[in-house]
Design an enzyme around this catalytic site. Structure first.
Site, short mmCIF file in Angstrom:
data_model
loop_
_atom_site.label_atom_id
_atom_site.label_comp_id
_atom_site.label_asym_id
_atom_site.label_seq_id
_atom_site.Cartn_x
_atom_site.Cartn_y
_atom_site.Cartn_z
N GLU A 212 0.81 -1.40 0.14
CA GLU A 212 0.00 0.15 0.18
C GLU A 212 0.78 1.25 -0.04
O GLU A 212 2.21 1.06 0.09
CB GLU A 212 -1.00 -0.03 1.10
CG GLU A 212 -0.24 0.13 2.68
CD GLU A 212 -1.21 -0.24 3.73
OE1 GLU A 212 -2.12 -0.86 3.61
OE2 GLU A 212 -0.76 0.27 4.64
N HIS A 250 -4.32 3.06 7.60
CA HIS A 250 -2.98 2.61 8.31
C HIS A 250 -2.31 3.64 8.62
O HIS A 250 -2.23 4.70 7.65
CB HIS A 250 -2.21 1.62 7.54
CG HIS A 250 -2.78 0.26 7.46
ND1 HIS A 250 -2.51 -0.86 6.76
CD2 HIS A 250 -3.66 -0.51 8.50
CE1 HIS A 250 -3.13 -1.92 6.91
NE2 HIS A 250 -4.04 -1.76 7.91
#
Length: 294
Positions: A212, A250
């Site tokens: 990511e 996150h």
């Protein structure tokens, strides 16, 4: 084979007496994992459905021979819990807890690496590790994973880990081990750590990697794949449309200073010969093709 955990792994749950620790600890035990102890200094001498509770990790290890722990301690106590496990000589400490302060992560990552090199930290803020059919440590649903092989999975994203496992299961493809390394800024175990282990595992024939935005872990993994990996890799990088400067889910998923973009990560991986999907399903389809050609 599998990496990091198998049917012989004995696990202590730090936080087994809490609601989440109890729920997942018992689920892991029902899956077949050897959950041999819990710790809570205030509840030593009691048990959770037959799993004995000890005052400390050291006592639990001495009594059970455990080599791993799973941490379900609230974020402020994680630093102490990790150090307690490392000082007891455990080989693997899986930290499920999210919201651990970045300075705590950096501190115990470096402290453990320097003073307890035999201890591997996985996480924080991760779903854990599952070697399907052998052991499941953490919060991954064992039902969505097909045991066997030939694929190994390593992922920064919990949810996308589950999707990868399930899509491979629907395609009747087994997994040797699936490692969720977590999306925090200072993960205890890196993509490269897992890629290296999968490269050395004779039963893992191909690897699926899910990254990511944020940081440079995917670019570093691409360099390792290009230089060291003989096994084919399929990948997906989440966050193609993420705006710079905005944290996406996150703590480590943020594009800053023009670095850490999905486009740069995809380019680096493709340059290393990795088959990168534009979405998770396409990445799974790439892996189906790779497995068919093995």
């Amino acid at each position: 084979m599998s990496i990091f955990v198998d049917e012989t792994t004995k696990v202590i749950y730090q936080g087994l007496t809490g609601s989440q620790g109890r729920f997942y600890g018992l689920r892991n035990r029902d899956y077949g994992t050897q959950v041999v102890a819990g710790t809570n200094p205030k509840k030593a001498g009691t048990d959770v459905e037959g799993i004995p509770i000890y005052a400390s990790v050291a006592e639990a290890k001495e009594a059970t021979g455990a080599t791993a722990s799973c941490v379900f301690i609230p974020a402020p106590g994680v630093k102490g819990a990790v150090m307690e496990a490392a000082e007891a000589g455990l080989e693997l400490v899986v930290v499920i807890t999210e919201g651990v302060p970045a300075q705590d992560e950096a501190w115990f990552f470096n402290k453990v690496r320097r003073d307890h090199p035999g201890t591997r930290i996985l996480g924080p803020n991760c779903p854990g590790v599952i070697s399907p059919g052998k052991a499941n440590i953490g919060i991954t649903a064992g039902e969505i994973a097909k045991e066997g092989g030939p694929v190994g999975i390593v992922s920064r994203s919990g949810t996308l880990t589950y999707q990868a496992l399930y899509e491979l299961k629907l395609a009747d493809i087994g997994v040797t081990t699936c490692v969720g390394i977590g999306g925090d800024p200072v993960p205890g175990t890196s993509f490269i750590d897992c890629l290296e282990a999968f490269e050395a595992d004779p039963e893992t024939k191909a690897v699926m990697m899910i990254g990511e935005i944020g940081g440079s872990a995917e670019e570093e993994a691409a360099e390792f794949i290009k230089a060291e990996m003989s096994k084919p890799v399929a990948a997906y990088v989440a966050g193609v449309t993420a705006p710079p400067g905005k944290k996406m889910g996150h703590a480590g998923a943020i594009v800053s200073g023009g670095k850490g973009t999905a486009a740069a990560k995809i380019e680096a991986l493709e340059d290393a010969g990795v088959r990168v999907g534009q979405n998770p399903t396409e990445a799974g389809a790439h892996m189906v093709d790779i497995v068919a050609s093995l």
